[in-house]
Design a protein around this motif. Sequence first.
Motif, PDB file in Angstrom:
ATOM      1  N   VAL A 167       0.913  -1.180  -0.135  1.00  0.00           N
ATOM      2  CA  VAL A 167      -0.097  -0.234  -0.136  1.00  0.00           C
ATOM      3  C   VAL A 167       0.918   1.132  -0.107  1.00  0.00           C
ATOM      4  N   SER A 168       0.511   2.226  -0.803  1.00  0.00           N
ATOM      5  CA  SER A 168       1.324   3.316  -0.807  1.00  0.00           C
ATOM      6  C   SER A 168       0.142   4.510  -0.607  1.00  0.00           C
ATOM      7  N   VAL A 169       0.691   5.804  -0.336  1.00  0.00           N
ATOM      8  CA  VAL A 169      -0.148   6.796  -0.180  1.00  0.00           C
ATOM      9  C   VAL A 169       0.575   8.048  -0.811  1.00  0.00           C
ATOM     10  N   LYS A 170      -0.753   8.768  -1.592  1.00  0.00           N
ATOM     11  CA  LYS A 170      -0.446   9.900  -2.304  1.00  0.00           C
ATOM     12  C   LYS A 170      -0.727  11.126  -1.318  1.00  0.00           C
ATOM     13  N   LEU A 171       0.282  11.673  -0.964  1.00  0.00           N
ATOM     14  CA  LEU A 171      -0.010  13.038  -0.003  1.00  0.00           C
ATOM     15  C   LEU A 171      -0.034  14.219  -0.637  1.00  0.00           C
ATOM     16  N   SER A 172      -0.663  15.385   0.295  1.00  0.00           N
ATOM     17  CA  SER A 172      -0.435  16.616  -0.292  1.00  0.00           C
ATOM     18  C   SER A 172       0.951  17.277   0.765  1.00  0.00           C
ATOM     19  N   VAL A 173       1.208  18.364   0.425  1.00  0.00           N
ATOM     20  CA  VAL A 173       2.333  18.959   1.201  1.00  0.00           C
ATOM     21  C   VAL A 173       1.781  19.725   2.233  1.00  0.00           C
ATOM     22  N   LEU A 195       4.854  11.775  -3.704  1.00  0.00           N
ATOM     23  CA  LEU A 195       5.090  13.229  -3.371  1.00  0.00           C
ATOM     24  C   LEU A 195       5.180  13.719  -4.415  1.00  0.00           C
ATOM     25  N   PHE A 196       3.968  14.907  -4.751  1.00  0.00           N
ATOM     26  CA  PHE A 196       2.757  15.125  -4.036  1.00  0.00           C
ATOM     27  C   PHE A 196       1.689  15.018  -4.891  1.00  0.00           C
ATOM     28  N   ASN A 197       0.492  15.011  -4.375  1.00  0.00           N
ATOM     29  CA  ASN A 197      -0.873  15.079  -5.083  1.00  0.00           C
ATOM     30  C   ASN A 197      -0.966  16.570  -5.371  1.00  0.00           C
ATOM     31  N   ARG A 198      -1.401  16.583  -6.709  1.00  0.00           N
ATOM     32  CA  ARG A 198      -1.755  18.002  -7.250  1.00  0.00           C
ATOM     33  C   ARG A 198      -3.273  18.211  -7.437  1.00  0.00           C
ATOM     34  N   PHE A 199      -3.820  18.945  -6.704  1.00  0.00           N
ATOM     35  CA  PHE A 199      -5.323  19.154  -6.549  1.00  0.00           C
ATOM     36  C   PHE A 199      -5.839  20.135  -7.548  1.00  0.00           C
ATOM     37  N   PHE A 200      -7.124  19.742  -7.805  1.00  0.00           N
ATOM     38  CA  PHE A 200      -7.685  20.722  -8.828  1.00  0.00           C
ATOM     39  C   PHE A 200      -8.358  21.660  -7.957  1.00  0.00           C
ATOM     40  N   GLN A 201      -8.222  22.893  -8.366  1.00  0.00           N
ATOM     41  CA  GLN A 201      -8.717  24.079  -7.530  1.00  0.00           C
ATOM     42  C   GLN A 201      -9.734  25.047  -8.676  1.00  0.00           C
ATOM     43  N   PRO A 202     -10.768  25.424  -7.568  1.00  0.00           N
ATOM     44  CA  PRO A 202     -11.529  26.100  -8.598  1.00  0.00           C
ATOM     45  C   PRO A 202     -11.154  27.788  -8.975  1.00  0.00           C
ATOM     46  N   ASP A 203     -11.903  28.112  -9.995  1.00  0.00           N
ATOM     47  CA  ASP A 203     -11.247  29.392 -10.575  1.00  0.00           C
ATOM     48  C   ASP A 203     -12.590  30.351 -10.999  1.00  0.00           C
ATOM     49  N   PRO A 226       8.917  18.384  -4.409  1.00  0.00           N
ATOM     50  CA  PRO A 226       9.259  16.866  -4.195  1.00  0.00           C
ATOM     51  C   PRO A 226      10.741  16.451  -4.210  1.00  0.00           C
ATOM     52  N   LEU A 227      11.553  17.294  -4.949  1.00  0.00           N
ATOM     53  CA  LEU A 227      12.825  17.084  -4.820  1.00  0.00           C
ATOM     54  C   LEU A 227      13.269  17.472  -3.348  1.00  0.00           C
ATOM     55  N   ARG A 228      12.896  18.440  -2.689  1.00  0.00           N
ATOM     56  CA  ARG A 228      13.224  18.793  -1.427  1.00  0.00           C
ATOM     57  C   ARG A 228      12.944  17.783  -0.397  1.00  0.00           C
ATOM     58  N   TYR A 229      11.686  17.306  -0.410  1.00  0.00           N
ATOM     59  CA  TYR A 229      11.233  16.366   0.483  1.00  0.00           C
ATOM     60  C   TYR A 229      11.855  14.945   0.062  1.00  0.00           C
ATOM     61  N   ALA A 230      12.133  14.686  -1.187  1.00  0.00           N
ATOM     62  CA  ALA A 230      12.801  13.115  -1.295  1.00  0.00           C
ATOM     63  C   ALA A 230      14.140  13.495  -0.768  1.00  0.00           C
ATOM     64  N   GLY A 231      15.037  14.452  -1.049  1.00  0.00           N
ATOM     65  CA  GLY A 231      16.343  14.651  -0.191  1.00  0.00           C
ATOM     66  C   GLY A 231      16.144  14.381   1.221  1.00  0.00           C
ATOM     67  N   LEU A 232      15.224  14.944   1.949  1.00  0.00           N
ATOM     68  CA  LEU A 232      15.217  15.182   3.237  1.00  0.00           C
ATOM     69  C   LEU A 232      14.909  13.718   3.962  1.00  0.00           C
ATOM     70  N   LEU A 233      14.016  12.805   3.096  1.00  0.00           N
ATOM     71  CA  LEU A 233      13.462  11.481   3.610  1.00  0.00           C
ATOM     72  C   LEU A 233      14.425  10.633   3.227  1.00  0.00           C
ATOM     73  N   TYR A 234      15.169  10.628   2.281  1.00  0.00           N
ATOM     74  CA  TYR A 234      16.294   9.460   1.894  1.00  0.00           C
ATOM     75  C   TYR A 234      16.878   9.074   3.107  1.00  0.00           C
ATOM     76  N   GLY A 235      16.703   7.589   3.417  1.00  0.00           N
ATOM     77  CA  GLY A 235      17.766   7.016   4.479  1.00  0.00           C
ATOM     78  C   GLY A 235      16.927   7.241   5.879  1.00  0.00           C
ATOM     79  N   ASN A 236      15.770   7.753   5.778  1.00  0.00           N
ATOM     80  CA  ASN A 236      14.802   7.754   7.034  1.00  0.00           C
ATOM     81  C   ASN A 236      13.669   6.968   6.988  1.00  0.00           C
ATOM     82  N   SER A 243       8.674  10.175  -6.541  1.00  0.00           N
ATOM     83  CA  SER A 243       8.438  11.636  -6.965  1.00  0.00           C
ATOM     84  C   SER A 243       7.413  11.988  -7.886  1.00  0.00           C
ATOM     85  N   SER A 244       6.413  12.820  -7.683  1.00  0.00           N
ATOM     86  CA  SER A 244       5.255  13.425  -8.674  1.00  0.00           C
ATOM     87  C   SER A 244       5.436  14.722  -8.660  1.00  0.00           C
ATOM     88  N   THR A 245       4.642  15.136  -9.761  1.00  0.00           N
ATOM     89  CA  THR A 245       4.503  16.735 -10.082  1.00  0.00           C
ATOM     90  C   THR A 245       5.654  17.483 -10.812  1.00  0.00           C
TER      91      THR A 245
END
Length: 337
Positions: A167-173, A195-203, A226-236, A243-245
């Motif tokens: 099971v994976s989770v697709k998350l927002s930031v 990392l990360f979900n891209r939501f549809f926003q109204p306009d 996602p680049l930042r968070y992949a780098g922070l999470l690696y090895g932890n 990575s997505s988006t």
Amino acid sequence: MAILATSYMGIPLKNPIIAGASELTRNVETIQKLEAAGAAAFVTKSLFEEQIQLERFRLEEELSRYSELHAEMTNLHPAMKHAGPKEHLMWVKRSKDAVKIPVFGSLNCVSHDTWVEYAKMMQDTGVDGLELNFYANPRDMGLRGSAIEDEQIATAEEVVQSVSIPVSVKLSVFYSNPLQVISRFDQVGVKGFVLFNRFFQPDFDVDAEKNIFPFNLSSPVDNRLPLRYAGLLYGNLSGDICSSTGIFQGKDVIKMILAGAKCVQVVSALFVNKITHLQTLTSDLDAWMDQKGYQGIEDFRGKMSKKQSKDPWTYERGQYVKLLFEAQNILKEWPQA
């Protein structure tokens, strides 16, 4: 020639590029094109609980519209039951049977019980793994953020315990501390983090003064998050980062792997550059690895993560301070009119 093979949640992939959930992954013809173009796997278009609820409501409305027009018509037609998620699940099974690459079933539910129910049903289609799209849309000012997090993690834990596939989770930031939330998901057995979900926003259309709902594609600059968070999470984490988006070019795929991601998901790039762009992404990755002398993905994965970085400021607040010191370079690059 470099070996592009990797794995995600323990599932072998021929390369690190997955086609994310979209209109391109909702029919057999396009998913077969994705496979032929080199996609290592794909995520099915999401099964939305709200869509099922709306379809049921519309069916009931249509069946009951004239039921009381004449008394003798009240029991003329037998009651009909909406198929619920079965039609979507039948399509997922058909898609799984139509390709040889791994298939991940995507779920987007509202209630706790439905997440578990649909996850079990999705597993029965034969998919290789699940992707849970957690999307909180708070409307209550009194609802604490921790309550939303606790509910999502409890749901993920029950889903993990209820199925035998990863099971994976697709998350927002939009968490106060995404790192801590991801760590908690990791602790309850989630195997992958998209990392990360891209939501549809109204306009708004200001001329017509009405709501509009544009199709929001990502842009290359969006991949920095996602680049930042992949780098922070690696090895932890025990689980894998996907990575997505903002993944548009081969260099974007390379960046994410250097940060520590096991794989990437692409959607917008395929709409902009067509499905065959997958071939460009894989060939660019292959050429870069050959140029650098890397035999496999693991030879350079995480090389520029926080844990491995030689620059202590890369992932810290101090990087912003460094930018301020170099502000004159900004004016040189973009001179004022």
